[in-house]
Design a protein around this motif. Structure first.
Motif, PDB file in Angstrom:
ATOM      1  N   VAL A  46     -10.965   5.993  11.696  1.00 56.33           N
ATOM      2  CA  VAL A  46     -11.147   4.629  12.215  1.00 56.33           C
ATOM      3  C   VAL A  46     -10.511   3.615  11.267  1.00 56.33           C
ATOM      4  O   VAL A  46      -9.833   2.673  11.703  1.00 56.33           O
ATOM      5  CB  VAL A  46     -12.642   4.320  12.429  1.00 56.33           C
ATOM      6  N   THR A  47     -10.706   3.810   9.959  1.00 62.25           N
ATOM      7  CA  THR A  47     -10.102   2.902   8.982  1.00 62.25           C
ATOM      8  C   THR A  47      -8.586   2.926   9.082  1.00 62.25           C
ATOM      9  O   THR A  47      -7.919   1.882   9.020  1.00 62.25           O
ATOM     10  CB  THR A  47     -10.531   3.281   7.555  1.00 62.25           C
ATOM     11  N   PHE A  48      -8.016   4.114   9.244  1.00 57.95           N
ATOM     12  CA  PHE A  48      -6.559   4.213   9.390  1.00 57.95           C
ATOM     13  C   PHE A  48      -6.074   3.453  10.613  1.00 57.95           C
ATOM     14  O   PHE A  48      -5.075   2.717  10.549  1.00 57.95           O
ATOM     15  CB  PHE A  48      -6.150   5.687   9.492  1.00 57.95           C
ATOM     16  N   LEU A  49      -6.765   3.594  11.733  1.00 60.67           N
ATOM     17  CA  LEU A  49      -6.384   2.879  12.946  1.00 60.67           C
ATOM     18  C   LEU A  49      -6.467   1.368  12.754  1.00 60.67           C
ATOM     19  O   LEU A  49      -5.605   0.617  13.224  1.00 60.67           O
ATOM     20  CB  LEU A  49      -7.275   3.318  14.114  1.00 60.67           C
ATOM     21  N   VAL A  50      -7.500   0.916  12.045  1.00 59.85           N
ATOM     22  CA  VAL A  50      -7.665  -0.520  11.791  1.00 59.85           C
ATOM     23  C   VAL A  50      -6.550  -1.034  10.887  1.00 59.85           C
ATOM     24  O   VAL A  50      -5.980  -2.108  11.124  1.00 59.85           O
ATOM     25  CB  VAL A  50      -9.043  -0.793  11.165  1.00 59.85           C
ATOM     26  N   VAL A  51      -6.214  -0.274   9.852  1.00 65.67           N
ATOM     27  CA  VAL A  51      -5.167  -0.693   8.909  1.00 65.67           C
ATOM     28  C   VAL A  51      -3.827  -0.825   9.622  1.00 65.67           C
ATOM     29  O   VAL A  51      -3.104  -1.814   9.450  1.00 65.67           O
ATOM     30  CB  VAL A  51      -5.065   0.308   7.735  1.00 65.67           C
ATOM     31  N   VAL A  52      -3.481   0.165  10.432  1.00 63.79           N
ATOM     32  CA  VAL A  52      -2.204   0.106  11.144  1.00 63.79           C
ATOM     33  C   VAL A  52      -2.182  -1.073  12.126  1.00 63.79           C
ATOM     34  O   VAL A  52      -1.141  -1.701  12.336  1.00 63.79           O
ATOM     35  CB  VAL A  52      -1.940   1.433  11.884  1.00 63.79           C
ATOM     36  N   THR A  53      -3.326  -1.412  12.678  1.00 61.11           N
ATOM     37  CA  THR A  53      -3.400  -2.537  13.606  1.00 61.11           C
ATOM     38  C   THR A  53      -3.277  -3.879  12.887  1.00 61.11           C
ATOM     39  O   THR A  53      -2.592  -4.792  13.362  1.00 61.11           O
ATOM     40  CB  THR A  53      -4.733  -2.503  14.380  1.00 61.11           C
ATOM     41  N   LEU A  54      -3.883  -4.002  11.703  1.00 68.10           N
ATOM     42  CA  LEU A  54      -3.911  -5.279  10.993  1.00 68.10           C
ATOM     43  C   LEU A  54      -2.640  -5.549  10.189  1.00 68.10           C
ATOM     44  O   LEU A  54      -2.193  -6.699  10.104  1.00 68.10           O
ATOM     45  CB  LEU A  54      -5.121  -5.339  10.051  1.00 68.10           C
ATOM     46  N   VAL A  55      -2.076  -4.532   9.592  1.00 66.98           N
ATOM     47  CA  VAL A  55      -0.927  -4.712   8.701  1.00 66.98           C
ATOM     48  C   VAL A  55       0.348  -4.465   9.494  1.00 66.98           C
ATOM     49  O   VAL A  55       0.654  -3.334   9.875  1.00 66.98           O
ATOM     50  CB  VAL A  55      -1.015  -3.762   7.487  1.00 66.98           C
TER      51      VAL A  55
END
Length: 393
Positions: free
Chosen positions: A54-63
């Motif tokens: 989930v953190t990886f998905l959030v990071v790719v979405t935000l950055v």
């Protein structure tokens, strides 16, 4: 002593079941090792896997600079891993909480067996295809850069390839789904004595277990599941070999007088090495289960048993744990192998924290400070590669 007998029930027909006496043992129950693995180790893997993916998905979405072609494959892989972990580990916990018998699937029923194993099979196939597609994409980026820029690197093409991978996984899962369309029922009862701690459990119990519509279809399903894995393993080994050769060759030919090119190559090569390690971890984690499946299939076809019951149980438990570890470990590999990914995680976290702090500060102001000292300012910065990304100040 527990008496255990078996009879095949024709799908939903469970009435008038005749039980035939046979030797039974406490092996029908969960032992202490089973309970520790299912109640402690598996939930820990599940938590790590959910948080990491989930953190990886959030990071790719935000950055924004992380929205690359490679990460499209890795995002889809993270979704596949999440679904697999939740369904596979959730099913094991559900069975333990619902019945004291290891093989009992009565709480799921026939429909539950079909749905649960269809989902786990589909996510398994999709992960094999996505890891291979990511390796192919890196191969063209490193070894065929011109073709990569013209064709392979196009976002629309990547989306079509990912969709195709899921579609093929869906079709293969339908093909092997009949391996869960049948069922076997085990009839249990007690004579003069009962196993320790189970004296009042199911005075005349039944164990419901999903099986294939025929024995040969179960073996066929195992082969269908195993062959794509080994084919992908061979293909990935060839791809990794060519990537490593190309990287070693370019170390001595890089134009050191152009810092931008050197930095771009370093970033690209770092991502390539990360994917190679990630692919190796993937195949190492899945290999015990696939080899185990081949051995069981060989035993079934030849009717020659080479594994003792103890080795069968131990190997099967270890192989399943490695499957779960594989679905949880990918984000950890990304961060260990790539400084770029670590920096992206830090950027996403800092942006998130700053937004929350500034929102609280601004919401507490009376409105007199609208000149901008406490307001969030978003800057568009350009990297040496020409990518835009957002920073929060």
């Amino acid at each position: 002593m527990t008496s255990l007998s078996t009879t095949v029930a024709s799908n939903d027909t469970m009435t008038d079941m005749k039980c035939i006496d046979s030797m039974g043992s406490d092996s029908v129950y969960y032992d202490k090792v089973d309970k520790i693995i299912i109640t402690l180790i598996m939930p820990a893997i599940l938590v790590v896997g959910i948080m990491g993916n989930v953190t990886f998905l959030v990071v790719v979405t935000l950055v924004q600079r992380m929205r690359t072609i490679t990460n499209l494959y890795l995002q889809s892989l993270a979704i596949s891993d999440l679904i697999f972990l939740v369904v596979a580990i959730g099913e094991k916990l559900w069975r333990l909480l619902s019945s004291p018998y290891v093989d009992d699937q009565s709480m799921m029923g026939q429909v539950g067996c079909i749905v649960v194993y269809f989902i786990t099979d589909m996510t398994f196939f999709s992960s094999v295809f996505l890891v291979t597609l990511a390796a192919v994409e890196r191969f063209y980026a490193i070894c065929r850069p011109l073709k990569h820029r013209l064709k392979i690197g196009a976002k629309e093409r990547t989306v079509r390839l990912i969709t195709s991978a899921w579609l093929v996984a869906f079709l293969l899962s339908i093909l092997i789904s009949p391996s869960n369309w049948g069922n076997v029922s085990y009839c249990l009862w007690w004579n003069s004595t009962t196993p320790s701690g189970h004296s009042e459990l199911y005075q005349e119990g039944q164990i419901f277990k999903c099986t294939g519509i025929t024995p040969w279809y179960t073996s066929f399903a195992s082969l269908v599941q195993t062959l794509p894995f080994f084919a992908a393993f061979i293909a990935n080994c060839i791809i990794y070999y060519n990537i490593i050769n190309s990287l070693n060759h370019r170390v001595g030919t890089t134009d050191r007088h152009r810092p931008t090119n050197v930095k771009n190559l370093r970033i690209r090569n770092q991502v390539a090495r990360m994917l190679i390690v990630n692919g190796l971890v993937f195949f190492v984690c899945l290999a015990p289960f696939e080899i185990f499946s081949l051995v069981i299939t060989g035993e079934t076809v030849s009717n020659v048993h080479v594994l003792s019951q103890e080795l069968f149980n131990s190997w099967g438990q270890f192989a399943r744990l490695m499957l779960y570890v594989n679905s949880a470990v990918n984000p950890i590999v990304y961060n260990l192998m790539s400084k770029r990914y670590r920096q992206a995680y830090c950027d996403a976290l800092k942006c998130n924290v700053r937004r929350k702090l500034l929102f609280r500060t601004n919401s507490g102001e009376s409105g007199s400070n609208k000149t901008g000292r406490n307001m969030t300012v978003t800057h568009q910065l350009t990297t040496p590669t020409g990518n835009l990304y957002t920073t929060c100040t």
